[in-house]
Design a protein around this motif. Structure first.
Motif, PDB file in Angstrom:
ATOM      1  N   ARG A 110       0.830  -1.207   0.000  1.00 25.78           N
ATOM      2  CA  ARG A 110       0.000   0.000   0.000  1.00 25.78           C
ATOM      3  C   ARG A 110       0.863   1.256   0.000  1.00 25.78           C
ATOM      4  O   ARG A 110       0.544   2.255  -0.666  1.00 25.78           O
ATOM      5  N   ASP A 161       2.198   1.764  -3.467  1.00 26.06           N
ATOM      6  CA  ASP A 161       1.173   2.276  -4.376  1.00 26.06           C
ATOM      7  C   ASP A 161       0.874   3.744  -4.093  1.00 26.06           C
ATOM      8  O   ASP A 161       0.723   4.554  -5.023  1.00 26.06           O
ATOM      9  N   ALA A 219      -1.409   4.866   4.873  1.00 31.63           N
ATOM     10  CA  ALA A 219      -0.668   3.632   4.616  1.00 31.63           C
ATOM     11  C   ALA A 219       0.470   3.459   5.619  1.00 31.63           C
ATOM     12  O   ALA A 219       0.728   2.354   6.109  1.00 31.63           O
TER      13      ALA A 219
END
Length: 815
Positions: free
Chosen positions: A315, A318, A344
């Motif tokens: 995460r 990303d 995140a």
């Protein structure tokens, strides 16, 4: 499509085969809405601890069932005692009353929640490093056996007896872990059968359950080992229905009717919510806000901490990639992109905590049922409004897969709608929360104020049966419903054959005038009548352990406020002498003993003799030579005391007038008189109803008398029903002592914020909570906060049900 359930053995459900075993547990739902913030957090922590302790895939089923009125009526008929004299006398009245309940309560309890927790008994998915570390920690024999089981070629439809035993042992281990956090028990086979059968007839009726049926299996021997071949048709017979797929709906021809169903699945959840709060409690607040039942199934795959860390790092990568892409644009990095990177990293920090919490890959599915297609569409829209900003998807063509997801022992069958959640997010959904209060037995009292209208029953014997406090206290402003409640309870006690003593200080009770009650009533009017002189003599009516103290208190308070201390000493000595030498002592004998004493004694005796011959006080001076009329031979004794003088609530006792002191003494004597009447039949339920209860609760001697009544309640089925208009400072200040006296409390609507705060304190709630105070001020007549014998608090509507009784019990003058 293969069968969703292959075999059921005890509380073990084998879903897609022998290697997909689940342990099923029933979880007790509990009252939640009126808990303090600390209480809600305690429930949250219990659920969180359970989710983290089991370390396995889970399925949480919250299923709504309808209150079974016929079973309620049958139970009430069984609880009655037709062999007793009172039972035979009121058989017809009781039967009419129960039948009226069955006719008028069709819309009550249409969505009572039942919660099941199913735990997968196979190892959760792990990464390679975790498998290596676990194998290194095991004995070589254990990993060799596991390797053989993995590589063995076998028919998945067969189940070795050793595998079945391992599943049972694992289920017991899971039960032990869950029991440390939640009130759980092993689900019974009949409950699992009900779960399956009921899915096919949602909102059209309850399925017919074969309580004796258990799925069977063929047992044979192979290579010297016992092997079972489950008869899948035995479980399939639970699914005896025709399912017709209609795009975004299902039409199911079940054994009890045609059920139209829509299967919804929850979309993305808000990134940040506050607990406690409706936006977090997704398996409680929206469900209870609907006037019909919906079923929820949360199917979650357990991600151990090692896998969860990989998910969190992915995460972060990303989120960082999105930020880099935004930073190269003309607008720069958006606030949402920056917030995504922070969230995140917060998740990674959470997973790296010393407790190593897991994540769960979860789907929350919602099943909505209706008897017709149009009604189904209306309910789907209402359900979507209840969930507000959270989108509920209705997948086209996947309705059957979502339907099967609600059966016990199922994993997520639909990809694309699952979400990675923390254990805190799932625990905060509060699947076990509900609106629940009252008793498991007894007459219908009313319903909760939630849209689901959960039925509330009340057992007058519960305090005695549970060896708890028997006293019932109702508090509220004028016209809020206290007297109606008291009369309803008295009438239901009367139908059960209870001995009822009704003390009416306002003269507005109508219970004793009911056609089926009046033949069993005796009315004792306490008035200054020589024929009744001595009826309330404390040396005759008080319990033996209180006799001396109560008599001294009664006689002392009749003296002038500025009487000399020697006068009180004279009374104590005279009472002691009479109790010592007389087998049947009375207060008239105390006067005679004073008249035979010294000069001070004679003065005191002369002053008391005036009260013994006039006014209401003559009720407390009995003459041993005079025989009083018999009292207490009928089932109901009605005591009207409308003109009894009373001080304003909260006034200091030093400021009482002489008439007010007399009134206070008469109230005490009436309480003792009621105790005497109730003490005659030990094994019979007895009710003592007293309005203006602050006159007892605010008085130390009155609380002592209530304590004696309380002890009678525990051992002799005596139940005081005390009503009061105001929550005085004395009551709030003595809350700790009152907790030892009061079993159930009803707080009706208040008229001032000060009284509302005092009432909340009396219930054990936070008096500083402005939201609760406002809700209490807004309660209409007949609505109240109810604290039951178990300490649960709920807002309820007291429901008399029978219109003729409601009119009779009303204290509002009819024009």
């Amino acid at each position: 499509m293969g069968p969703p359930i292959a075999f059921v053995y005890g509380n073990c459900v084998f879903a897609r085969g022998a290697d997909d075993a689940w342990a099923a547990f029933a979880v007790r739902s509990s009252s939640y809405a009126w808990l303090s913030e600390e209480g809600k957090r305690a429930r949250f922590l219990a659920l969180l601890g359970a989710l983290e302790a089991i370390e396995a895939d889970v399925q949480i089923l919250r299923v709504c069932r309808r209150w079974e009125l016929r079973r309620y009526a049958a139970a009430l008929h069984e609880e009655s005692d037709p062999g007793s004299v009172a039972g035979r006398a009121h058989t017809r009245s009781r039967a009419r009353y129960i039948d009226e309940h069955v006719r008028r309560l069709g819309d009550i309890g249409v969505a009572q929640p039942v919660v099941f927790l199913l735990v997968s008994l196979r190892e959760p998915e792990r990464d390679v490093a975790s498998y290596v570390s676990r194998a290194a920690a095991q004995h070589p024999r254990e990993w060799w056996e596991g390797l053989k089981r993995t590589l063995a070629m076998r028919d998945k439809r067969l189940l070795r007896a050793s595998e079945l035993e391992r599943a049972r042992v694992r289920a017991d281990q899971v039960h032990a872990r869950l029991a440390d956090f939640l009130p759980v028990r092993q689900a019974r086979g009949v409950e699992l059968q009900w779960l399956v059968r009921r899915a096919f007839c949602r909102e059209v009726g309850e399925p017919v359950i074969d309580a004796l049926h258990e799925p069977r299996a063929l047992v044979f021997e192979r290579n010297g080992e016992a092997v079972l071949a489950p008869l899948e048709g035995d479980v399939m017979r639970w699914m005896d229905a025709l399912v017709e797929h209609r795009g975004r709906a299902l039409r199911i021809e079940s054994e009890v009717g045609t059920s139209w169903q829509a299967q919804l699945v929850m979309g993305a959840l808000p990134e940040r919510v506050q607990f406690p709060g409706a936006r977090a409690e997704l398996m409680f607040e929206p469900v209870e806000s609907l006037p019909f039942g919906i079923d929820l199934s949360l199917n979650a795959r357990f991600l151990p901490n090692e896998l969860a860390l990989r998910v969190a790092r992915r995460r972060i990568q990303d989120a960082d990639q999105i930020v880099r892409a935004e930073s190269s644009g003309e607008q720069g990095v958006s606030d949402l992109g920056y917030e995504r990177t922070q969230e995140a990293r917060d998740l990674l920090a959470y997973l790296q905590a010393s407790s190593k919490p897991p994540l769960l890959r979860a789907t929350l599915a919602i099943a909505v049922g209706a008897p017709g297609e149009e009604v189904l569409e209306e309910r789907v829209e209402m359900c979507r409004r209840a969930y507000g900003e959270i989108r509920l998807h209705r997948p086209l063509g996947d309705q059957l897969q979502l339907f099967l997801q609600h059966l016990p022992g199922q994993r997520t069958r639909l990809t694309g709608y699952d979400d990675t959640l923390t254990a805190e997010q799932i625990a905060a959904m509060m699947p076990t929360a509900t609106h629940a209060a009252g008793s498991s037995r007894g007459f219908y009292l009313g319903h909760t104020l939630s849209a689901s209208k959960q039925p509330v029953r009340f057992n007058l014997r519960e305090g005695s049966d549970s060896d708890g406090n028997a006293t019932i206290l109702s508090v509220g402003a004028l016209g809020s419903g206290k007297t109606t409640l008291a009369q309803k309870l008295k009438y239901e006690g009367f139908l059960q054959g209870a001995r009822v003593i009704d003390c009416d200080p306002k003269g507005d009770h109508r219970f004793h005038l009911l056609p089926d009650v009046s033949p069993h009533v005796e009315c004792v009017t306490l008035r200054p009548d020589p024929a009744l002189r001595g009826m309330l003599d404390p040396l005759r009516v008080a319990p033996s352990h209180l006799r001396q103290d109560v008599a001294v208190s009664f006689l002392r308070d009749l003296l002038p406020a500025r009487a000399e201390p020697a006068w009180e000493t004279a009374i104590v000595g005279a009472v002691d002498r009479v109790l010592t030498r007389s087998g049947n002592p009375t207060c008239r004998e105390v006067i005679r003993a004073l008249e035979q004493g010294d000069e001070i004694d004679a003065l005191v005796g002369k002053a008391l003799d005036v009260y013994a011959r006039s006014g209401l006080t003559q009720l407390g001076f009995a003459d041993p030579a005079v025989k009083l009329p018999p009292v207490g031979h009928r089932q109901v004794t009605y005591l009207p005391i409308r003109d009894l003088p009373a001080p304003p609530p909260g006034m200091a006792r030093s400021e009482y007038s002489q008439a007010e002191r007399v009134g206070e003494q008469v109230v005490r004597l009436i309480a003792m008189f009621a105790m005497q009447l109730m003490g005659a039949e030990r094994d019979r339920l007895k009710l003592f109803s007293f309005d203006e209860g602050w006159r007892l609760l605010g008085d130390p001697v009155g609380r002592t008398l209530l304590g004696s009544l309380q002890r009678m309640g525990r051992s002799e089925l005596a139940v005081p029903i005390i009503s009061t208009q105001l929550v005085t400072d004395a009551l709030v200040g003595e809350r700790e002592s009152l907790e030892n006296l009061i079993g159930a409390t009803f707080v009706f609507g208040m008229r001032s914020p000060t009284e509302a705060a005092r009432a909340l304190s009396l219930l054990g709630l936070d008096p500083e909570d402005k939201r609760m105070c406002q809700r209490l001020l807004e309660l209409e007549a007949g609505r109240c906060l109810f604290r039951d014998h178990s300490g649960r608090v709920e807002a309820i509507q007291v429901d008399v049900v029978v219109p003729s009784l409601l009119r009779a019990f009303s204290t509002t003058p009819m024009g």
